[in-house]
Write an enzyme that holds these catalytic residues in place. Structure first.
Site, PDB file in Angstrom:
ATOM      1  N   GLY A 143       0.820  -1.058   0.063  1.00  0.00           N
ATOM      2  CA  GLY A 143      -0.185  -0.041  -0.106  1.00  0.00           C
ATOM      3  C   GLY A 143       0.790   1.234   0.063  1.00  0.00           C
ATOM      4  O   GLY A 143       2.138   1.307   0.332  1.00  0.00           O
ATOM      5  N   GLY A 176       0.417   5.524   0.506  1.00  0.00           N
ATOM      6  CA  GLY A 176      -0.460   6.983   0.917  1.00  0.00           C
ATOM      7  C   GLY A 176       0.469   8.236   1.016  1.00  0.00           C
ATOM      8  O   GLY A 176       1.682   7.985   0.793  1.00  0.00           O
ATOM      9  N   PHE A 202       1.690   9.335   3.579  1.00  0.00           N
ATOM     10  CA  PHE A 202       2.662   9.108   4.665  1.00  0.00           C
ATOM     11  C   PHE A 202       4.011   8.387   4.022  1.00  0.00           C
ATOM     12  O   PHE A 202       4.956   8.426   4.678  1.00  0.00           O
ATOM     13  CB  PHE A 202       1.975   8.343   5.697  1.00  0.00           C
ATOM     14  CG  PHE A 202       1.657   6.844   5.344  1.00  0.00           C
ATOM     15  CD1 PHE A 202       2.721   5.902   5.535  1.00  0.00           C
ATOM     16  CD2 PHE A 202       0.736   6.583   4.554  1.00  0.00           C
ATOM     17  CE1 PHE A 202       2.242   4.684   5.088  1.00  0.00           C
ATOM     18  CE2 PHE A 202       0.370   5.350   4.274  1.00  0.00           C
ATOM     19  CZ  PHE A 202       1.282   4.267   4.230  1.00  0.00           C
ATOM     20  N   VAL A 214       4.008   1.067   2.403  1.00  0.00           N
ATOM     21  CA  VAL A 214       4.080  -0.534   3.332  1.00  0.00           C
ATOM     22  C   VAL A 214       4.640  -1.474   2.443  1.00  0.00           C
ATOM     23  O   VAL A 214       3.987  -1.679   1.529  1.00  0.00           O
ATOM     24  CB  VAL A 214       2.656  -0.502   4.179  1.00  0.00           C
ATOM     25  CG1 VAL A 214       2.985  -1.840   4.898  1.00  0.00           C
ATOM     26  CG2 VAL A 214       2.330   0.640   4.992  1.00  0.00           C
ATOM     27  N   LYS A 234       7.148  -0.134   7.336  1.00  0.00           N
ATOM     28  CA  LYS A 234       6.598   1.099   7.121  1.00  0.00           C
ATOM     29  C   LYS A 234       7.381   1.999   6.681  1.00  0.00           C
ATOM     30  O   LYS A 234       8.182   2.450   7.517  1.00  0.00           O
ATOM     31  CB  LYS A 234       5.432   1.365   8.388  1.00  0.00           C
ATOM     32  CG  LYS A 234       4.500   2.591   8.292  1.00  0.00           C
ATOM     33  CD  LYS A 234       3.657   2.820   9.369  1.00  0.00           C
ATOM     34  CE  LYS A 234       3.008   4.033   9.173  1.00  0.00           C
ATOM     35  NZ  LYS A 234       1.898   3.971  10.670  1.00  0.00           N
ATOM     36  N   ASP A 289      -8.449   6.364  17.509  1.00  0.00           N
ATOM     37  CA  ASP A 289      -8.648   6.081  15.991  1.00  0.00           C
ATOM     38  C   ASP A 289      -9.159   4.556  15.944  1.00  0.00           C
ATOM     39  O   ASP A 289      -8.578   3.804  14.776  1.00  0.00           O
ATOM     40  CB  ASP A 289      -7.498   6.516  15.344  1.00  0.00           C
ATOM     41  CG  ASP A 289      -7.857   6.495  13.664  1.00  0.00           C
ATOM     42  OD1 ASP A 289      -9.034   6.895  13.269  1.00  0.00           O
ATOM     43  OD2 ASP A 289      -7.172   6.326  12.702  1.00  0.00           O
TER      44      ASP A 289
END
Length: 506
Positions: free
Chosen positions: A28, A30, A32, A35, A50, A143
């Site tokens: 994945g 994003g 940030f 991963v 990560k 969260d």
């Protein structure tokens, strides 16, 4: 750093001071970072790495992970964290490799079907134990949602889950009135109104998540704060006056009026909300039901079995206490673990009295097979949907995760994080600089009938929530966007029956 992350490729080796990690694939990506599924060169074991390109909150997350690392991750159902290292200026965090998050599980394994309450129970119990562990370390996760609870090894233990993503976690001491935490749709009333809050907000988030599993849609809308508050008022009633009078953000949603009976609070109209907040109030989606009482949830599905219905009643009572509007009166994890829904004390304990009890006990032992899960969910479908479900079993492209890729996590040979613990093994207090304004908004979409999974951060495995605006409703997709035509028609059938149920209830 962003350029370094974007240039990473399969086969590249990431080196820490003690371990070399070969990138097998990227799971994945994003805002940030990425991963990656990696293999440890010396042991051939598989982990998730990560790789961060945004580092402003790394130290905060590391402080939380250092506290959590003192817990037994298997007992307290939290993801194992192995080490942190730097690679070409990028911060890398190494975790155990998990299977898929619960949102992916609903979409790919259950084909958009909801879960029975006896299947929800083991997940609820494990998350209560996880919250117990966090509270023992004075941590608020802030969260809790489907995206942040992952199946550990779905093939061997179907309902074994772990809590992930501590990027937005805060210590108890950092809680400040007015902080903006939690995703829309899972946001506790005390956060919405700007009241003092405690770790009880995690119980609210858990309640919303369990309701998602039960309904296969969010209990409260996730695309608009106003609609979320409107749904909460319709379902739970107006917040108490003592909350409304003290809330920093009360007038964002409510106003006070005088009448012949005195002063009273009321919810703003959509037009008033838009004018007061310079933000348009979204329209209520046509497909979404108006849940106006707990009975609406109890009778959302037809009664199939007396024992199942009694179990469902216990689950609704459990949710009532978890979703109490007053955080101070909300049930705690320790108390919730003694609730009849979790202990199953409300069910007949005679082993030969009910097949349902046998199924429920099997789920709690987490030894049922994937075939058992598939068969249980087929009975929830109409005859035409059962045909589709059967055809998926032989379809080579049906969207399921390759479980043969799930391997055991890395061993303890990986050195633990060394720069966040004292020499005596105790955990250092985190050096956090938390301001009064803490504006985190997780990107999250509504898991309703018309929503498609998209390539956002919330659908990644072992991925942190990312700050950003809440996404808009996803339009009804064209058939070509589905992985296969069967799933499209199954979705249409479910939408039809969902709208029909809404019209009947109204």
């Amino acid at each position: 750093m962003a350029a370094v992350v974007s240039q990473l490729s399969v086969g590249q080796v990431l080196c820490s001071s003690s371990t070399k990690y070969t990138i097998i694939e990227f799971m994945g990506e994003g805002s940030f970072g990425k991963v990656a599924k990696c293999q440890i060169k010396s042991t051939c074991e598989i982990v998730a790495v990560k790789i961060l390109k945004v580092v402003q909150n790394v130290q905060d997350e590391l402080s939380m992970l250092s506290r959590i690392s003192t817990l037994d991750p298997d007992h307290f159902n939290v993801v194992k964290f192995y080490e942190k290292f730097e690679y070409s200026g990028c911060t890398c965090l190494v975790f155990e490799l998990l299977a898929m998050n619960l949102l992916q599980f609903l979409r790919t394994e259950l084909h958009f079907c909801s879960m029975y309450v006896h299947q929800i129970r083991p997940i609820a119990k494990q998350m209560l134990v996880a919250l117990q562990g966090l509270q023992s370390r004075w941590i608020i996760h802030s969260d809790i949602k489907l995206d942040n609870v992952m199946l550990a090894n779905h093939e061997e233990t179907p309902y074994k889950v772990k809590l992930i993503d501590f990027g937005l976690a805060i210590p108890f001491s950092a809680a400040r009135c007015g902080m903006q935490l939690q995703a829309i749709g899972s946001r506790a009333p005390e956060i919405c109104l700007g009241l003092p809050f405690t770790e009880a907000i995690d119980m609210w988030g858990l309640g919303c998540m369990l309701a998602d599993l039960y309904l296969d849609q969010s209990l409260f809308p996730v695309n608009c704060e106003y609609l979320m508050m409107k749904a909460m008022v319709e379902f739970l009633g107006m917040p108490p006056d003592y909350q409304l009078c003290c809330g920093v953000y009360t007038k964002k949603f409510f106003c006070q009026e005088e009448d012949e009976f005195g002063s009273r609070w009321r919810l703003l109209t959509p037009e008033e909300y838009s004018a007061n907040n310079n933000k348009k109030a979204e329209e209520w989606p046509a497909w979404r039901c108006h849940f106006k009482s707990w009975d609406d949830l109890l009778y959302f599905f037809n009664e199939e079995d007396a024992e199942e219905f009694e179990d469902r009643r216990a689950f609704i009572d459990f949710l009532k206490q978890v979703l109490h509007q007053d955080g101070g009166k909300r049930i705690s994890p320790t108390e919730a673990l003694q609730h009849p829904f979790i202990t199953m004390s409300h069910l007949s304990q005679d082993p030969g009295s009910s097949d349902y009890l046998t199924e429920a006990q099997s789920c709690m032992s987490m030894k049922c097979t994937n075939e058992d899960i598939d068969e249980e969910h087929k009975v929830q479908l109409s005859p035409s949907q059962v045909l589709l479900a059967n055809s998926w079993e032989s379809d080579e492209v049906h969207g399921r995760e390759p479980f043969d890729q799930i391997l055991t996590p890395a061993s303890s040979q990986i050195e633990p994080l060394s720069d966040v613990n004292n020499d005596n093994g105790s955990v250092k207090e985190p050096s956090l600089d938390w301001g009064e304004e803490f504006n985190h908004h997780s990107t999250v979409d509504d898991s309703g009938f018309f929503t498609l999974p998209h390539c956002g951060d919330e659908n990644l495995e072992s991925v942190s929530s990312v700050n950003g605006p809440v996404e808009e409703d996803v339009p009804i997709p064209a058939p070509k966007r589905f992985r296969n035509v069967r799933k499209f028609f199954s979705r249409i059938l479910k939408t039809f029956f969902g709208c029909f149920c809404c019209s009947v209830q109204e």
